[in-house]
Design an enzyme around this catalytic site. Structure first.
Site, PDB file in Angstrom:
ATOM      1  N   LYS A   9       0.831  -1.195   0.000  1.00  0.00           N
ATOM      2  CA  LYS A   9       0.000   0.000   0.000  1.00  0.00           C
ATOM      3  C   LYS A   9       0.871   1.252   0.000  1.00  0.00           C
ATOM      4  O   LYS A   9       1.991   1.263   0.517  1.00  0.00           O
ATOM      5  CB  LYS A   9      -0.990   0.035   1.166  1.00  0.00           C
ATOM      6  CG  LYS A   9      -0.424   0.463   2.492  1.00  0.00           C
ATOM      7  CD  LYS A   9      -1.552   0.661   3.512  1.00  0.00           C
ATOM      8  CE  LYS A   9      -0.995   1.059   4.861  1.00  0.00           C
ATOM      9  NZ  LYS A   9      -2.048   1.377   5.810  1.00  0.00           N
ATOM     10  N   SER A  25      -7.473   4.950 -15.553  1.00  0.00           N
ATOM     11  CA  SER A  25      -6.526   4.405 -14.595  1.00  0.00           C
ATOM     12  C   SER A  25      -5.983   5.444 -13.637  1.00  0.00           C
ATOM     13  O   SER A  25      -6.521   6.528 -13.504  1.00  0.00           O
ATOM     14  CB  SER A  25      -5.366   3.696 -15.291  1.00  0.00           C
ATOM     15  OG  SER A  25      -4.590   4.631 -15.993  1.00  0.00           O
ATOM     16  N   TYR A  58      -6.436   0.613 -12.228  1.00  0.00           N
ATOM     17  CA  TYR A  58      -5.138  -0.026 -12.402  1.00  0.00           C
ATOM     18  C   TYR A  58      -4.065   1.042 -12.518  1.00  0.00           C
ATOM     19  O   TYR A  58      -4.347   2.215 -12.743  1.00  0.00           O
ATOM     20  CB  TYR A  58      -5.131  -0.956 -13.619  1.00  0.00           C
ATOM     21  CG  TYR A  58      -5.432  -0.259 -14.925  1.00  0.00           C
ATOM     22  CD1 TYR A  58      -4.405   0.245 -15.724  1.00  0.00           C
ATOM     23  CD2 TYR A  58      -6.743  -0.075 -15.343  1.00  0.00           C
ATOM     24  CE1 TYR A  58      -4.671   0.902 -16.907  1.00  0.00           C
ATOM     25  CE2 TYR A  58      -7.019   0.583 -16.525  1.00  0.00           C
ATOM     26  CZ  TYR A  58      -5.985   1.070 -17.312  1.00  0.00           C
ATOM     27  OH  TYR A  58      -6.256   1.724 -18.486  1.00  0.00           O
TER      28      TYR A  58
END
Length: 132
Positions: A9, A25, A58
Site C-alpha cells: 500500500k 486508470s 489499475y
C-alpha cells in the site's frame, strides 16, 4: 487453498491531478510504484480518505521522482486534487507463502515524498483518536 492478502500500500498519497478525458486508470510516480513492489497495469483499490469513496482501477506509470498521483478517466470523478488517498494491492497466497509474507507499506508525506516504510501495522488500541 489460497488466501487473499494485502500485498502493498501507498498510504496517504495526495492527489495531484484528476484528468477525466485521459486514458483511464491511475498514474503513479514510477519510483513509488517500484518501492511498494507494485507493477504497471496491476489492479489497485483506492480509498479516498477525504470523501469516503472506494473504487478499483489499475496503475500506469508517471514520471519517476515527480510525486504524481493522477486519477484518470472515470476515477477522476471520485476525487478532487488535494484529496488524501490510500492505494492498496492484494495477492493470493498459499499456506507456505503466507508463512513468510510481509506486505510492503509506504507511508507518504503531504508532498508525496516517503515518510517511512514498514512491513507491519501496529496493533490498534483504544487510545486511537476518534473520527472527527
Amino acid at each position: 487453498m489460497l488466501t487473499h492478502m494485502l500485498k502493498a500500500k501507498l498510504h496517504m498519497a495526495k492527489v495531484t491531478q484528476a484528468e477525466l478525458w485521459y486514458d483511464g486508470s491511475c498514474a503513479i510516480d514510477a519510483d513509488l510504484v517500484k518501492l511498494a513492489g507494485m507493477r504497471e497495469f496491476e489492479q489497485i483499490d483506492i480509498y479516498n480518505v477525504s470523501n469516503g469513496e472506494r473504487f478499483h482501477t489499475y496503475i500506469i506509470l508517471a514520471e519517476a521522482g515527480s510525486g504524481t498521483f493522477s486519477m484518470n478517466g472515470a476515477a477522476a470523478r471520485k476525487v478532487s486534487v488535494g484529496d488524501r488517498v490510500i492505494i492498496a494491492t492484494y495477492g493470493y497466497f498459499n499456506d507456505e507463502e503466507l508463512a513468510a509474507h510481509k506486505p510492503k507499506l509506504v507511508y507518504l508525506n503531504e508532498d508525496n515524498t516517503v515518510n517511512r516504510t514498514s512491513d507491519s501495522i501496529p496493533t490498534q488500541n483504544q487510545d486511537t483518536k476518534p473520527l472527527k
